[in-house]
Write an enzyme that holds these catalytic residues in place. Structure first.
Site, PDB file in Angstrom:
ATOM      1  N   ASP A 258       0.890  -1.175  -0.057  1.00 33.20           N
ATOM      2  CA  ASP A 258       0.021  -0.002  -0.027  1.00 33.20           C
ATOM      3  C   ASP A 258       0.768   1.165  -0.094  1.00 33.20           C
ATOM      4  O   ASP A 258       2.116   1.117   0.072  1.00 33.20           O
ATOM      5  CB  ASP A 258      -1.079  -0.086   1.295  1.00 33.20           C
TER       6      ASP A 258
HETATM    7  C1  BGC Z   1      -4.834   3.454   0.122  1.00 34.31           C
HETATM    8  C2  BGC Z   1      -4.941   2.313  -0.953  1.00 34.31           C
HETATM    9  C3  BGC Z   1      -4.941   2.809  -2.388  1.00 34.31           C
HETATM   10  C4  BGC Z   1      -3.535   3.825  -2.203  1.00 34.31           C
HETATM   11  C5  BGC Z   1      -3.178   4.505  -3.571  1.00 34.31           C
HETATM   12  C6  BGC Z   1      -3.713   4.164  -0.100  1.00 34.31           C
HETATM   13  O1  BGC Z   1      -3.802   5.262   0.910  1.00 34.31           O
HETATM   14  O2  BGC Z   1      -4.906   2.680   1.408  1.00 34.31           O
HETATM   15  O3  BGC Z   1      -6.075   1.427  -0.969  1.00 34.31           O
HETATM   16  O4  BGC Z   1      -4.891   2.214  -3.315  1.00 34.31           O
HETATM   17  O5  BGC Z   1      -3.718   4.845  -1.383  1.00 34.31           O
HETATM   18  O6  BGC Z   1      -4.210   5.682  -3.514  1.00 34.31           O
END
Ligand code: BGC
Length: 851
Positions: A258
């Site tokens: 993530d």
């Molecule tokens: C989230 C993810 C997301 C990523 C990119 C993170 O803050 O937890 O689910 O895909 O950001 O935007």
């Protein structure tokens, strides 16, 4: 004959087009990935062989927030990513669907595929190679901040929906990314909290959707979660990543982090992480070249990561065709229809006293549409999934369009906006502000006075600010009249605050637990002064804080009460929205401020008050549920929500959604509640090296999943207690009957057990029913939930029509995870097959003996 002729000419035209297509630059037909093969393997190996160690390491970190890195020496461009499950949202306006928990409320596997295909097309129309969805986590607790992005409380339902979704996305030549692996079931302290769970619970509840995504859906990308699992961060969790995901399930694709969920270069490199997003803060040459030289990371480990990326990109043809597909549209009317279908199928009718619904439009001259969620539209929750639709239909506009120009539509928000409460509060002599250069109100503060504190900008993303700051506000409020005053305070979900009135603490936010404003009611006599002290700890970059008083009798607007009393019927749209429910913080179980009072006031003004709820799950309805005749859960319905609400209310579309979660009555009796926050005294210190190479120490709260297997309806049916509305429940404007259950009396353990039964529409209008099949194991040696969902089928029936449904139960339907033997096990003996329309209403029973 005419048809055949048409078919031939269409085919001929398609052939000509296909032959011509290469001459149209930028043209690419949707193209599903080819399977791995020796040819792909040798291409990937050949590319790898051209790279130096530094170049390989460069490839395993992202760039520009949403791309893989390009590598000129092998002619590799960068590949583009986008969030996610409810809309391809990263690159401007888009189609916003009823995704996540709303998708789960449809219980429709074919719709899930259609949604995946639509998202795949939306991705191709934006040159997107990786879609960062679907979410596959379990809704363990109603206050989990991202439940709305995930699916349900049940592993079978999640697994069954996630597979066609992934197939749909990937059929369009776009990589799906199932996330967040694993156990992201709360948002508070999401970088530091450890989800501590025993292996059986993990295998039976929290992993099946990911397992199905990999083994059945052949997902080509997985995203690790932020949290730790049993004390080890997901991105460096050997058990989850190497043993289970890549070992047992044979995952051959890309495991990405993530965004900023990598915490240790060597540990992540060795324990399965293939791609650090959004940039190589840890898995970079500075950290990994010496690690390879010293032998703490093998070069073959780096090679494996690069090969996974190259192999997957080659299989999708990313290097040989444009990702843009001119067959797809950025603004797609076809996908708008998919958005409407999802909203229609997911709206769940929970209460319909006296058959108030469906409403007869011919009988309505005036309709009042009231509430904070009535306008503007509330297509989704907040955070990285939040999609901006080109256009979205609010409840007000959806109903007004449906009814046409001859019906009077009266709208009132019914409650003040929170910042108006903050701005309008009259403080005696203003608010004194002391800003300390520390995190604990020590040091010499900068001081000042302000008229009021109304800096709450709820829907704004601001990174945490490490500069030590703490701010103390002191103010006095003089009550003009006697009675109850609501004290409301709101801050960013990551910030902390504590509010004292006359020296007594009345409100706090301590664990990044919600940017839903907190509120409490305070009794004051006329002329009484309340002395307030608010201690605020900003973590987000800006100060996002506000507080104020409002006199409760003035909460609900006079207009709203007047409109309600004039109208033939009222639609009251309440619940959460993107600022009050979203990523990065949990939400409250109680409704946002004033909404309970609003329902009471409106229901008192008009007995025909229909309440619609917006949100990711259960919320507190205790104060008013018995006072309203009709209740619908609309989840987050996407851009077409208002149209769907109108069509369901007026019976153009028969209600068909079914609860994908148990709706708990209150937070206190929710099965996860005793275990939700870190166990007191169980915190552990974690020492690591930060991205700047400096030592980093922090405290890890351990969330002990003491509820084990007893998540949602597993708890309710095992204890014999009842939630407010059970898992699987949802009303229709018709009725259904179940009969004629057939199952073999005996079967061999491990064999497929065929089960069949009849479902009849016993009412007078067409409708859709979801037949739910649960398995109970009364002779088990292990402790098992009383029943578990193991099959379902959605069926459309005309009035009086019967369909005979056949379902097959595989070995897993009867198994549990034996912790000692470490494998799926069936205890021979009696099993009971239960069929019905919710987890608590299963009129059909049949015994099956497995030997
Ligand atoms: C989230 C993810 C997301 C990523 C990119 C993170 O803050 O937890 O689910 O895909 O950001 O935007």
């Amino acid at each position: 004959m005419r048809n055949l002729k048409n078919t031939i000419s269409v085919t001929f035209f398609a052939l000509i087009l296909a032959c011509l297509s290469p001459v149209f630059s930028g043209y690419a037909q949707a193209q599903a990935p080819v399977p791995d093969s020796p040819a792909i393997e040798s291409q990937a190996q050949a590319l790898l062989a051209k790279l130096t160690l530094e170049q390989k390491i460069e490839l395993i970190g992202g760039v520009d927030n949403m791309y893989t890195r390009p590598m000129q020496v092998i002619g590799l461009p960068r590949f583009k990513m986008s969030d996610a499950s409810v809309g391809v949202r990263t690159w401007g306006p888009t189609t916003a669907y009823a995704g996540g928990v709303a998708l789960a409320a449809t219980w429709d596997t074919e719709f899930s595929r259609k949604l995946g295909e639509a998202l795949g097309k939306d991705s191709r129309a934006r040159n997107v190679n990786f879609l960062l969805g679907p979410g596959g986590n379990i809704a363990r607790s109603p206050i989990g901040g991202r439940n709305f992005e995930y699916l349900s409380e049940d592993p079978y339902l999640n697994s069954t929906l996630v597979v066609p979704f992934i197939e749909g996305v990937q059929s369009q030549g776009v990589i799906a990314t199932v996330k967040h692996y694993a156990l992201n079931n709360q948002e508070f302290n999401r970088h530091n909290a450890s989800s501590d769970v025993d292996e059986r619970t993990l295998r039976e509840i929290y992993l099946p959707a990911f397992e199905a995504a990999v083994v059945k859906g052949h997902v080509d990308s997985v995203m690790n979660s932020y949290n730790l699992i049993n004390g080890v961060h997901a991105t460096q969790n050997e058990f989850l990543n190497n043993k289970v995901l890549k070992g047992e399930w044979g995952f051959n694709g890309v495991l990405m982090s993530d965004w900023d969920a990598t915490y240790d270069a060597v540990a992540a490199a060795n324990n399965g992480l293939d791609l650090e997003m959004p940039s190589p803060k840890f898995m970079n040459a500075k950290n990994l070249v010496p690690a390879v030289k010293s032998g703490s990371v093998k070069e073959s480990t780096i090679d494996d990561k690069v090969l996974r990326l190259l192999r997957t990109e080659l299989r999708y043809g990313f290097t040989s065709r444009p990702q843009f597909d001119s067959a797809d549209s950025t603004f797609s009317l076809a996908n708008r229809a998919v958005a409407l279908q999802g909203a229609l199928e997911s709206i769940t009718l929970l209460k319909n006293e006296g058959k108030l619904l469906p409403l007869d439009p011919a009988k309505i001259k005036t309709i009042a549409i009231i509430g904070p969620d009535a306008w503007p539209a509330v297509p989704g929750g907040g955070g990285s999934s939040e999609a901006t639709p080109f256009e979205s239909v609010s409840t007000v506009t959806g109903i007004a369009n449906f009814l046409g120009p001859n019906v009077h539509v009266l709208y009132s928000r019914g409650l003040p906006e929170i910042v108006d409460v903050f701005r309008r509060t009259q403080w005696e002599g203003g608010v004194k502000v002391e800003s300390f250069p520390s995190n604990d109100f020590t040091g010499t503060p900068a001081t000042g006075t302000r008229r009021n504190i109304a800096d709450w900008k709820p829907n704004e993303w601001a990174p945490a600010d490490p500069t030590p700051r703490s701010i103390r506000y002191t103010a006095s409020f003089k009550a003009a009249s006697a009675g109850k005053y609501l004290l409301i305070a709101g801050a960013s979900g990551e910030d902390g605050f504590k509010i004292l009135v006359d020296g007594k603490q009345v409100l706090d936010q301590v664990r990044a637990e919600g940017s839903v404003p907190r509120y409490t009611s305070i009794d004051l006599t006329a002329g009484q002064t309340a002395n307030l002290q608010a201690d605020y700890l900003p973590r987000a970059a800006g100060s996002r804080f506000g507080f104020g008083f409002i006199y409760e009798p003035e909460l609900v607007s006079a207009d709203a009460k007047q409109f309600a009393s004039l109208a033939d019927v009222v639609v009251l749209a309440i619940g959460f929205n993107a600022p009050t429910e979203g990523e990065g913080h949990d939400r409250t179980f109680t409704l946002p401020f004033g909404q309970d009072a609003l329902v009471e006031a409106i229901a008192a003004a008009n007995p025909h008050t229909i309440v619609t709820l917006t949100g990711g799950g259960a919320m507190d309805t205790r104060r008013w549920l018995s006072k309203v005749p009709a209740l619908l859960h609309t989840w987050y319905p996407g851009q077409e929500g208002g149209t769907a609400v109108a069509e369901v209310l007026f019976g153009k579309h028969n209600a068909e959604g079914k609860l994908p979660i148990s709706l708990d009555t209150d937070w206190e009796s929710s099965p996860s509640q005793p275990y939700y926050y870190g166990t007191p005294g169980a915190d552990t210190p974690l020492h690591t090296i930060g991205e700047n190479g400096k030592p980093l120490d922090y405290t890890v709260p351990h969330i002990k999943y003491g509820d084990k297997l007893m998540v949602g309806y597993r708890y309710w049916t095992t204890t014999g207690k009842h939630p407010l509305f059970p898992f699987g429940f949802g009303l229709s404007y018709t009725t259904f009957g179940f009969a004629n259950l057939q199952a073999p009396a005996k079967a061999a353990s491990g064999s497929t057990v065929p089960v069949s039964f009849d479902v009849t529409n016993t009412g007078s209008v067409a409708g859709v029913e979801v037949a739910e099949l649960y398995v109970s194991d009364p002779s088990t040696k292990a402790t098992r939930p009383e029943r578990e969902l193991k099959g379902f089928e959605k069926v459309q029936l005309a009035p009086g029509e019967t369909k005979h449904l056949a379902l097959n139960l595989d070995a897993r339907a009867f198994s549990y995870w034996d912790e000692t033997a470490k494998k799926w096990t069936i205890d021979p003996g009696k099993f009971v097959i239960l069929v019905g329309d919710s987890s608590e209403n299963t009129p059909l029973h049949a015994d099956v003996m497995l030997n």
